[in-house]
Design an enzyme around this catalytic site. Structure first.
Site, PDB file in Angstrom:
ATOM      1  N   ASP A  27      -2.209  -7.009   5.807  1.00 25.25           N
ATOM      2  CA  ASP A  27      -0.968  -7.784   5.880  1.00 25.25           C
ATOM      3  C   ASP A  27      -1.152  -8.913   6.888  1.00 25.25           C
ATOM      4  O   ASP A  27      -1.436  -8.672   8.066  1.00 25.25           O
ATOM      5  CB  ASP A  27       0.183  -6.868   6.309  1.00 25.25           C
ATOM      6  CG  ASP A  27       1.549  -7.473   6.029  1.00 25.25           C
ATOM      7  OD1 ASP A  27       1.605  -8.611   5.513  1.00 25.25           O
ATOM      8  OD2 ASP A  27       2.558  -6.812   6.327  1.00 25.25           O
ATOM      9  N   ASP A 120       0.628 -12.787   0.880  1.00 29.77           N
ATOM     10  CA  ASP A 120       0.049 -12.497   2.194  1.00 29.77           C
ATOM     11  C   ASP A 120      -0.222 -11.010   2.449  1.00 29.77           C
ATOM     12  O   ASP A 120      -0.407 -10.619   3.603  1.00 29.77           O
ATOM     13  CB  ASP A 120       0.942 -13.047   3.302  1.00 29.77           C
ATOM     14  CG  ASP A 120       2.332 -12.416   3.321  1.00 29.77           C
ATOM     15  OD1 ASP A 120       2.673 -11.714   2.349  1.00 29.77           O
ATOM     16  OD2 ASP A 120       3.070 -12.621   4.297  1.00 29.77           O
ATOM     17  N   GLU A 121      -0.275 -10.188   1.409  1.00 34.43           N
ATOM     18  CA  GLU A 121      -0.589  -8.779   1.637  1.00 34.43           C
ATOM     19  C   GLU A 121      -1.188  -8.156   0.383  1.00 34.43           C
ATOM     20  O   GLU A 121      -0.945  -8.607  -0.741  1.00 34.43           O
ATOM     21  CB  GLU A 121       0.646  -7.988   2.081  1.00 34.43           C
ATOM     22  CG  GLU A 121       1.776  -7.982   1.079  1.00 34.43           C
ATOM     23  CD  GLU A 121       2.946  -7.114   1.534  1.00 34.43           C
ATOM     24  OE1 GLU A 121       2.713  -6.012   2.071  1.00 34.43           O
ATOM     25  OE2 GLU A 121       4.095  -7.538   1.332  1.00 34.43           O
TER      26      GLU A 121
END
Length: 415
Positions: A27, A120-121
Site C-alpha cells: 500500500d 496505489d495498492e
C-alpha cells in the site's frame, strides 16, 4: 489513505515466523501527494494537500497535513480551515497512473500472482517466489527498497497468512513500515483491534454492536454467531464472526475485471452554457475511450452524473446499440443524456461520464455495418493514444475542447 480505526498497540513485534505467510499487501503511503513531491522535493516535510483549490474534496495529503486532521474525501474548505498553512496542488492523474504502472511493474517482477485493488495498492501471493528470492519478509523488504530507490515514493507492506490480515497489517505499518503477522499470531493481532477495523463495520454497524457492548474484535469473536445474525443479518453476522477469528479463504486473484471506467470534474465556477458542458463531455468521452482501449475493453452502457449549484445530484444512463471503445460514440450518448436534463439557472458544478457493462474487446462480437465510420474513428483515436503516450496527455485535444474552462478540476476513477 486509510481512515479505519487502529489498535493502539497493534504495530509491534508479533514474531518472526513467516513460513506460513505468503500474502503481501503493498500500500503506497499518501500516494498522490508523494508523487507530487517527486518533482517538488522542496515541499518535503511540509503539509501538502492534493485536490481542488477551492471546491471539491481532498484526494490525498501528506502526513504533516494529516496531523492537523485532514483526510481523504474531506471537503476542501474544511481541510483549508483545519490546515491553513497547507500547500494545495491540483491533481495530475496521468502522472499518478504512470508511477502506479511502475510500481505494478516492480511487483510483477516478484510474482505474477498480483491482485491490484486500486491505483496505489495490491495483494501478492509470493508462494512461488520463495525459492528464487527468499522468505516473504525478505521479499517485502526488497519491494519497499526498490520502490523507494527507483521511484522516490514510499510503500508500507503487511505480511500475513490471509488477505484480510495482510491488509490490516499494512495499515498498521504506516507510515513507511513493514508489519509481519505470523500465522499463529493472526487471532491475537485481530483481537487487539477495535471492532471498526473489520471490513464492513461502518458507523451504523458499530452503533448496533455497541448496544451489545461489542467494542473490540475480541468482543465480537466471543459473541455467539446466532446473536450476531439476529442483530446484523445472517450474511453479515456470519462473515464478521469468521473474520474475527482470522478465517478468510479468498485467494489472490491475478485478473480483476474492471466494473466501470469514468471521469468527472468539479468546476471552480459553475457552468451555465450548454456548449461548455458539451466540451467537457467530449473531453471526458475521449479520456474514457482511451482507457477502454488501453485495457482492451469495450462498453455497452454510458451514464452521466450532473451536480447542480445546490448540490442536487442526478444520473442518467442508456444502453448503446453495440459495444464500443470509440470516443465519438460515447460522446453522442452522453450529450443525448444531457439534453434530457433541465439545468437550473445556477448552473452545473460537476459533470461526469461513466462507462459500464464492460467486456473484453477480443471476445466481444460487434456487428459491423457497411456505413459504420466507427473503425476509421477508432484508428484515428488509437493514433492519438500513441501521440499522447509519447508526448503527454495534453499533446492532442479535439478542436472543440478549446472551450473547456481552464478552471476545471479534473479527476478520474476506476472501480
Amino acid at each position: 489513505m486509510s481512515r479505519g480505526p487502529r489498535g493502539a498497540g497493534a504495530n509491534r513485534d508479533w514474531g518472526s515466523d513467516d513460513s506460513r505467510t505468503p500474502i503481501l499487501h503493498v500500500d503506497m503511503d499518501a500516494f498522490f501527494a508523494a508523487v507530487e513531491l517527486i518533482d517538488r522535493p522542496e515541499l518535503r516535510g511540509r503539509p501538502v494537500i492534493v485536490g481542488g483549490q477551492h471546491r471539491g474534496v481532498v484526494l490525498s495529503a501528506t502526513y504533516e497535513a494529516r496531523a492537523a486532521g485532514v483526510h481523504s474525501a474531506m471537503p476542501m474548505a474544511q481541510a483549508r480551515a483545519l490546515c491553513p498553512q497547507a500547500i494545495v496542488i491540483q491533481p495530475e492523474h496521468g502522472r499518478y497512473r504512470e508511477v502506479s504502472q511502475s510500481v505494478m511493474r516492480i511487483l510483477g517482477e516478484v510474482t505474477p500472482v498480483i491482485e491490484p485493488l486500486s491505483i496505489d495498492e495490491a495483494f501478492l501471493d509470493v508462494s512461488g517466489a520463495r525459492r528464487r528470492i527468499g522468505p516473504p519478509r525478505l521479499i517485502a523488504e526488497q519491494i519497499r527498497e526498490r520502490i523507494r530507490t527507483e521511484l522516490k515514493v514510499v510503500a508500507s507492506v503487511g505480511v500475513a497468512s490471509t488477505k484480510f490480515v495482510a491488509k490490516l497489517a499494512s495499515s498498521h505499518a504506516k507510515p513507511d513500515g513493514l508489519l509481519l503477522i505470523p500465522d499463529e499470531a493472526s487471532v491475537p493481532f485481530l483481537h487487539s483491534l477495535p471492532v471498526g477495523a473489520l471490513w464492513g463495520v461502518g458507523e451504523r454497524t458499530q452503533a448496533n454492536l455497541a448496544r451489545l457492548a461489542i467494542h473490540t474484535v475480541a468482543d465480537l469473536a466471543n459473541t455467539p454467531v446466532g446473536t450476531l445474525n439476529r442483530l446484523l443479518g445472517n450474511s453479515a453476522g456470519g462473515r464478521l464472526f469468521d473474520l474475527s477469528w482470522g478465517r478468510d479463504p479468498r485467494p489472490v486473484q491475478p485478473v480483476r475485471q474492471e466494473k466501470s471506467i469514468g471521469h468527472e470534474q468539479t468546476f471552480a465556477i459553475n457552468l451555465t452554457g450548454r456548449a461548455e458542458m458539451a466540451a467537457v463531455l467530449l473531453d471526458q468521452a475521449h479520456r474514457c475511450a482511451a482507457r477502454l482501449r488501453a485495457g482492451d475493453l469495450v462498453t455497452a452502457g454510458v451514464s452521466i452524473k450532473v451536480r447542480f449549484a445546490d448540490f442536487t445530484t442526478l444520473t442518467r444512463s442508456r444502453a448503446l446499440e453495440a459495444p464500443t471503445d470509440v470516443a465519438h460514440e460515447l460522446y453522442q450518448a452522453a450529450r443525448a443524456l444531457l439534453a434530457g436534463v433541465d439545468v437550473p439557472a445556477g448552473g452545473v458544478r460537476l459533470l461526469g461520464v461513466r462507462c459500464d457493462a464492460l467486456s473484453d474487446s477480443a471476445t466481444t462480437v460487434v456487428q459491423a455495418r457497411l456505413d459504420d465510420p466507427g473503425e476509421g474513428r477508432r484508428e484515428a483515436e488509437r493514433a492519438m493514444d500513441a501521440v499522447r503516450a509519447r508526448y503527454g496527455v495534453n499533446a492532442l485535444t479535439a478542436g472543440s475542447l478549446l472551450s473547456v474552462p481552464a478552471t476545471a478540476n479534473r479527476s478520474g476513477d476506476l472501480n
